[in-house]
Enzyme design. Structure first.
Site, PDB file in Angstrom:
ATOM      1  N   CYS A 132       0.836  -1.211   0.000  1.00 47.30           N
ATOM      2  CA  CYS A 132       0.000   0.000   0.000  1.00 47.30           C
ATOM      3  C   CYS A 132       0.864   1.251   0.000  1.00 47.30           C
ATOM      4  CB  CYS A 132      -0.928  -0.004   1.206  1.00 47.30           C
ATOM      5  SG  CYS A 132      -2.000   1.459   1.306  1.00 47.30           S
ATOM      6  N   CYS A 135      -0.461   4.072   2.229  1.00 44.67           N
ATOM      7  CA  CYS A 135      -0.250   3.841   3.660  1.00 44.67           C
ATOM      8  C   CYS A 135       1.196   4.090   4.077  1.00 44.67           C
ATOM      9  CB  CYS A 135      -0.615   2.395   4.023  1.00 44.67           C
ATOM     10  SG  CYS A 135      -2.217   1.839   3.430  1.00 44.67           S
ATOM     11  N   ASP A 136       2.144   3.648   3.267  1.00 41.90           N
ATOM     12  CA  ASP A 136       3.533   3.570   3.725  1.00 41.90           C
ATOM     13  C   ASP A 136       4.527   4.437   2.963  1.00 41.90           C
ATOM     14  OD1 ASP A 136       2.693   1.662   5.580  1.00 41.90           O
ATOM     15  OD2 ASP A 136       3.006   0.009   4.183  1.00 41.90           O
TER      16      ASP A 136
END
Length: 317
Positions: A132, A135-136
């Protein structure tokens, strides 16, 4: 007989459990072999509102679970093997529990990211390997990143990651990309994106003190193995919605994601609701999943009460 059974314990299922438990619906939550969903494989979560210093993914899921339990939600571990949605009460077969019956059903079984299946991949998930970018990506500011994949999602993630990384290398096993022309053009015009085509990922290589050192690939033209140095590997080869157990009893799209009535979480089966990534292949975020979990609880309670209108401020606020 249960008023409502919730399948899945990611942000969507747990939010639905919190709301339905507070509404005195006594939900039974069936959690699979990986309680908490994809967030349990994430280390720092910095984009979930209410946690200015961030929070660990497993910790966030544990908080949500405790909150649902506080209001009376019941949790049982098991794997759903079969469902019968032809009549109410619905019948759900769970390997460790036998047959369960429910007046309504909330499906929040999520979607599983497709993985490469190579050594070092699962072991380093959340520690240099991710599925992701949204997300990261922030954690790789000024670093080198590899994106594995050749479709639209891979091109989209590669472009997004150039906001943070000093360099993004796209690794794909073929010499041609599967992505649409517009997505390919956008990626090729990005000066930060490099290309390693005709390369098959073989192994994620780690440093002695932890963290990812590089991705070992095989050059399909020469047969030789190469080490592409990187600080992080993002696997972007798609997702599989966890809907196979439904066996076609709920309407899904061509990819297998559950189709819901626009603006609601209602499926084509009256009394069955879907929330989270199992019906969302666009956003796939914890906060959007939690939002649809809230919607599913409201839709479900309204269905169970059989009322045209419900005073949500009294029942669920």
């Amino acid at each position: 007989m249960n008023k409502v059974i919730i399948l899945g314990t990611g942000p969507a299922g747990l939010t639905a459990a919190i709301y339905l438990a507070r509404a005195n619906m006594k939900p039974l939550v069936v959690e699979g072999p990986e309680p908490g969903g994809q967030l349990t494989t994430t280390t720092d979560v910095e984009n979930f509102p209410g946690f200015p210093d961030g929070i660990l993914g497993p910790e966030l899921m544990n908080h949500m679970r405790k909150q649902a339990e506080r209001f009376g939600a019941e949790f049982k571990r098991g794997w759903v093997t079969d469902v019968d949605l032809s009549n109410r009460p619905f019948r759900i077969q769970v390997d460790s529990l036998g047959e369960l019956q429910a007046e309504s059903l909330v499906i929040s079984t999520g979607a599983s990211a497709k993985l490469l299946g190579i050594p070092g991949e699962k072991e380093n998930m959340g520690q240099g390997v991710s599925t992701c970018a949204t997300c990261d990506g922030f954690f790789y500011r000024g670093k080198k990143i590899i994106v594995v994949g050749g479709g639209d999602s891979a091109m989209e993630e590669a472009n997004f990651l150039t906001k943070f990384a000093s360099e993004v290398t796209v690794v794909h096993r073929r010499d041609e990309l599967r992505a649409s022309k517009i997505m390919q053009d956008r990626a090729r015009e990005n000066e930060k994106i490099k290309w390693a085509l005709n390369r098959v990922p073989v192994e994620v290589i780690t440093k002695e003190d932890g963290g990812v050192k590089g991705l070992k690939v095989q050059n399909k033209e020469t047969g030789d193995e190469e080490l592409l140095e990187t600080d992080g590997v993002f696997v972007a080869i798609g997702h599989n919605p966890n809907t196979s157990f439904l066996k076609g009893q709920v309407k899904t799209d061509e990819l297998g994601y559950i189709v819901v009535e626009p603006g609601t979480t209602k499926t084509n089966v009256e009394g069955v609701f879907a929330c989270g990534d199992v019906q969302d292949h666009i956003y796939r975020q914890a906060i959007t999943a939690a939002g649809t979990g809230c919607m599913a609880a409201m839709d479900c309670e309204k269905f169970l009460e059989g009322a045209a209108t419900v005073d949500w401020s009294q029942s669920l606020s």
